[in-house]
Design an enzyme around this catalytic site. Sequence first.
Site, PDB file in Angstrom:
ATOM      1  N   ARG A  43       1.089  -1.118   0.097  1.00  0.00           N
ATOM      2  CA  ARG A  43       0.117   0.070  -0.011  1.00  0.00           C
ATOM      3  C   ARG A  43       0.780   1.246   0.179  1.00  0.00           C
ATOM      4  O   ARG A  43       0.673   2.173  -0.670  1.00  0.00           O
ATOM      5  CB  ARG A  43      -0.825  -0.073   1.198  1.00  0.00           C
ATOM      6  CG  ARG A  43      -2.050   1.099   1.259  1.00  0.00           C
ATOM      7  CD  ARG A  43      -3.216   0.749   1.989  1.00  0.00           C
ATOM      8  NE  ARG A  43      -4.380   1.818   1.624  1.00  0.00           N
ATOM      9  CZ  ARG A  43      -4.976   2.912   2.483  1.00  0.00           C
ATOM     10  NH1 ARG A  43      -4.055   3.027   3.526  1.00  0.00           N
ATOM     11  NH2 ARG A  43      -5.815   3.520   1.994  1.00  0.00           N
ATOM     12  N   HIS A  47       0.352   4.176  -2.540  1.00  0.00           N
ATOM     13  CA  HIS A  47       0.120   5.640  -2.427  1.00  0.00           C
ATOM     14  C   HIS A  47       1.255   6.375  -2.678  1.00  0.00           C
ATOM     15  O   HIS A  47       0.715   7.886  -3.085  1.00  0.00           O
ATOM     16  CB  HIS A  47      -0.264   5.674  -1.029  1.00  0.00           C
ATOM     17  CG  HIS A  47      -1.685   5.451  -0.605  1.00  0.00           C
ATOM     18  ND1 HIS A  47      -2.568   5.799   0.371  1.00  0.00           N
ATOM     19  CD2 HIS A  47      -2.576   4.480  -1.237  1.00  0.00           C
ATOM     20  CE1 HIS A  47      -3.640   5.277   0.354  1.00  0.00           C
ATOM     21  NE2 HIS A  47      -3.738   4.421  -0.679  1.00  0.00           N
ATOM     22  N   HIS A 171      -6.396  -5.880  -3.540  1.00  0.00           N
ATOM     23  CA  HIS A 171      -7.066  -6.147  -2.170  1.00  0.00           C
ATOM     24  C   HIS A 171      -7.038  -7.714  -1.714  1.00  0.00           C
ATOM     25  O   HIS A 171      -8.064  -8.020  -0.883  1.00  0.00           O
ATOM     26  CB  HIS A 171      -8.527  -5.287  -2.540  1.00  0.00           C
ATOM     27  CG  HIS A 171      -8.320  -3.960  -2.123  1.00  0.00           C
ATOM     28  ND1 HIS A 171      -9.291  -2.952  -2.411  1.00  0.00           N
ATOM     29  CD2 HIS A 171      -7.243  -3.115  -1.539  1.00  0.00           C
ATOM     30  CE1 HIS A 171      -9.043  -1.836  -2.050  1.00  0.00           C
ATOM     31  NE2 HIS A 171      -7.744  -1.904  -1.682  1.00  0.00           N
ATOM     32  N   TRP A 187     -10.255  -8.726   3.038  1.00  0.00           N
ATOM     33  CA  TRP A 187     -11.240  -9.169   1.956  1.00  0.00           C
ATOM     34  C   TRP A 187     -11.056 -10.591   1.647  1.00  0.00           C
ATOM     35  O   TRP A 187     -12.344 -11.157   1.420  1.00  0.00           O
ATOM     36  CB  TRP A 187     -10.401  -8.394   0.810  1.00  0.00           C
ATOM     37  CG  TRP A 187     -10.617  -7.044   0.605  1.00  0.00           C
ATOM     38  CD1 TRP A 187     -11.549  -6.306   0.060  1.00  0.00           C
ATOM     39  CD2 TRP A 187      -9.602  -5.803   1.284  1.00  0.00           C
ATOM     40  NE1 TRP A 187     -11.398  -4.841   0.166  1.00  0.00           N
ATOM     41  CE2 TRP A 187     -10.256  -4.615   0.733  1.00  0.00           C
ATOM     42  CE3 TRP A 187      -8.528  -6.011   1.730  1.00  0.00           C
ATOM     43  CZ2 TRP A 187      -9.672  -3.658   1.075  1.00  0.00           C
ATOM     44  CZ3 TRP A 187      -7.967  -4.940   2.229  1.00  0.00           C
ATOM     45  CH2 TRP A 187      -8.330  -3.530   1.740  1.00  0.00           C
TER      46      TRP A 187
HETATM   47  C1  HEM Z   1      -6.051  -1.119   1.914  1.00  0.00           C
HETATM   48  C2  HEM Z   1      -8.918   1.789  -0.373  1.00  0.00           C
HETATM   49  C3  HEM Z   1      -6.839   0.532  -4.564  1.00  0.00           C
HETATM   50  C4  HEM Z   1      -3.660  -2.034  -2.193  1.00  0.00           C
HETATM   51  C5  HEM Z   1      -7.004  -0.278   1.702  1.00  0.00           C
HETATM   52  C6  HEM Z   1      -7.710   0.369   2.466  1.00  0.00           C
HETATM   53  C7  HEM Z   1      -8.589   1.248   1.895  1.00  0.00           C
HETATM   54  C8  HEM Z   1      -8.494   1.072   0.557  1.00  0.00           C
HETATM   55  C9  HEM Z   1      -9.684   2.235   2.477  1.00  0.00           C
HETATM   56  C10 HEM Z   1      -7.651  -0.006   4.040  1.00  0.00           C
HETATM   57  C11 HEM Z   1      -6.676   1.159   4.890  1.00  0.00           C
HETATM   58  C12 HEM Z   1      -6.580   0.936   6.170  1.00  0.00           C
HETATM   59  O1  HEM Z   1      -7.641   1.016   7.017  1.00  0.00           O
HETATM   60  O2  HEM Z   1      -5.614   0.576   7.078  1.00  0.00           O
HETATM   61  C13 HEM Z   1      -8.853   1.675  -1.759  1.00  0.00           C
HETATM   62  C14 HEM Z   1      -9.736   2.496  -2.867  1.00  0.00           C
HETATM   63  C15 HEM Z   1      -8.942   1.789  -4.076  1.00  0.00           C
HETATM   64  C16 HEM Z   1      -7.766   0.920  -3.824  1.00  0.00           C
HETATM   65  C17 HEM Z   1     -10.632   3.227  -2.514  1.00  0.00           C
HETATM   66  C18 HEM Z   1      -9.390   2.245  -5.473  1.00  0.00           C
HETATM   67  C19 HEM Z   1     -10.535   2.572  -5.986  1.00  0.00           C
HETATM   68  C20 HEM Z   1      -5.725  -0.043  -4.347  1.00  0.00           C
HETATM   69  C21 HEM Z   1      -4.697  -0.568  -5.226  1.00  0.00           C
HETATM   70  C22 HEM Z   1      -3.611  -1.107  -4.434  1.00  0.00           C
HETATM   71  C23 HEM Z   1      -4.237  -1.102  -2.970  1.00  0.00           C
HETATM   72  C24 HEM Z   1      -4.520   0.055  -6.731  1.00  0.00           C
HETATM   73  C25 HEM Z   1      -2.500  -1.666  -5.091  1.00  0.00           C
HETATM   74  C26 HEM Z   1      -2.241  -1.982  -6.259  1.00  0.00           C
HETATM   75  C27 HEM Z   1      -4.159  -2.190  -0.879  1.00  0.00           C
HETATM   76  C28 HEM Z   1      -3.426  -3.004   0.142  1.00  0.00           C
HETATM   77  C29 HEM Z   1      -4.192  -2.467   1.430  1.00  0.00           C
HETATM   78  C30 HEM Z   1      -5.268  -1.557   1.008  1.00  0.00           C
HETATM   79  C31 HEM Z   1      -2.356  -3.903  -0.078  1.00  0.00           C
HETATM   80  C32 HEM Z   1      -4.050  -3.387   2.887  1.00  0.00           C
HETATM   81  C33 HEM Z   1      -3.127  -2.420   3.512  1.00  0.00           C
HETATM   82  C34 HEM Z   1      -2.716  -3.242   5.059  1.00  0.00           C
HETATM   83  O3  HEM Z   1      -3.060  -4.298   5.266  1.00  0.00           O
HETATM   84  O4  HEM Z   1      -2.378  -1.870   5.879  1.00  0.00           O
HETATM   85  N1  HEM Z   1      -7.414   0.207   0.515  1.00  0.00           N
HETATM   86  N2  HEM Z   1      -7.661   0.965  -2.387  1.00  0.00           N
HETATM   87  N3  HEM Z   1      -5.388  -0.634  -3.233  1.00  0.00           N
HETATM   88  N4  HEM Z   1      -5.292  -1.376  -0.212  1.00  0.00           N
HETATM   89 FE1  HEM Z   1      -6.332  -0.292  -1.246  1.00  0.00          FE
END
Ligand code: HEM
Length: 296
Positions: A43, A47, A171, A187
């Site tokens: 992430r 970002h 995700h 997820w």
């Molecule tokens: C986690 C939103 C696209 C990788 C999250 C979280 C949100 C989110 C709200 C939770 C963060 C937290 O509460 O700690 C979104 C939205 C996206 C998007 C709205 C697009 C519409 C992506 C993309 C990637 C990605 C493109 C990578 C290619 C991740 C990963 C996590 C995560 C790996 C887990 C992080 C953790 O375990 O701490 N995302 N995301 N996301 N996202 Fe996304």
Amino acid sequence: VNQSQAGGQGSKPGDFEAVRKSVIDLLKQPDYDDGSAGPVLVRLAWHSAGTYDVETDTGGSNGAGMRYEAEGGDPANAGLQNARLFLEPVKRQHPWITYSDLWTLAGVTAIRAMGGPEVSWRPGRTDYVDDSKLPPRGRLPDAAQGAAHIRAVFYRMGFGDREIVALSGAHNLGRCHAGNSGFEGKWVNNPTRFSNQYFRLLLSEEWTEKTVPESGALQFASVDPVTEEELMMLPTDIALTTDPEFAKYVRMYAEDKALFFEDFSRAFAKLMELGIRRDAEGRVTNTDNEKGGYRS
Ligand code: HEM
């Protein structure tokens, strides 16, 4: 947590394999989330790059702007300080690597180490912040919104619908934390193993609306029939199934893991390169080292 000895005794400048090894050595974190630093490193990489705007050529991973409050303090980046802290010992051990290279390299290394595809990665980013390239806050996607918002954000980076769905497959990894985003839960059942399970669950489960008690955020829930664990989807995840064009690719990736890996690998490599210009030898040419701004 024994981070200080990760990867041996340092390395020669340019030995990115040594850095990869140090990253792999720190992935296992028994006391953190699901036992791995991998998801939050992925992430961080995303970002750091996902602020890019094609039209104004601002944002992107070059400069590692998240070290500073203007970008690091964006509520969308809440929780990513954990990822940056995990990487501090690696930076101390290989001080020659820039933060912007380290964050992106750690992301692709973690993806591979968690069973995902190899993502081609090239070095050369600098930690030089050009104030005129600083992205405004609000460039990263808002999970409470729908297909139109997703398209607006990812088209701005230069991605198309198929790439958007492929990237969303990340995700499969990690979880939401109510304290970071308002959303809560994971997820898939095994969130430290990269696969196409996210796409299969999107289609196979019945997702019902649920309000997160701590935050009042609206998300979607389903109980896994085998483990009886509750799993979650964000409104933006569900939008990938209700939008017919996105849904085409969700079905494709649910059926064909190899195709998903191939598309994800290409799209993630492109994401890591947003805003980076290179000459014929691959050297980064827009490092802005001679212009104004400040160095870390
Ligand atoms: C986690 C939103 C696209 C990788 C999250 C979280 C949100 C989110 C709200 C939770 C963060 C937290 O509460 O700690 C979104 C939205 C996206 C998007 C709205 C697009 C519409 C992506 C993309 C990637 C990605 C493109 C990578 C290619 C991740 C990963 C996590 C995560 C790996 C887990 C992080 C953790 O375990 O701490 N995302 N995301 N996301 N996202 Fe996304």
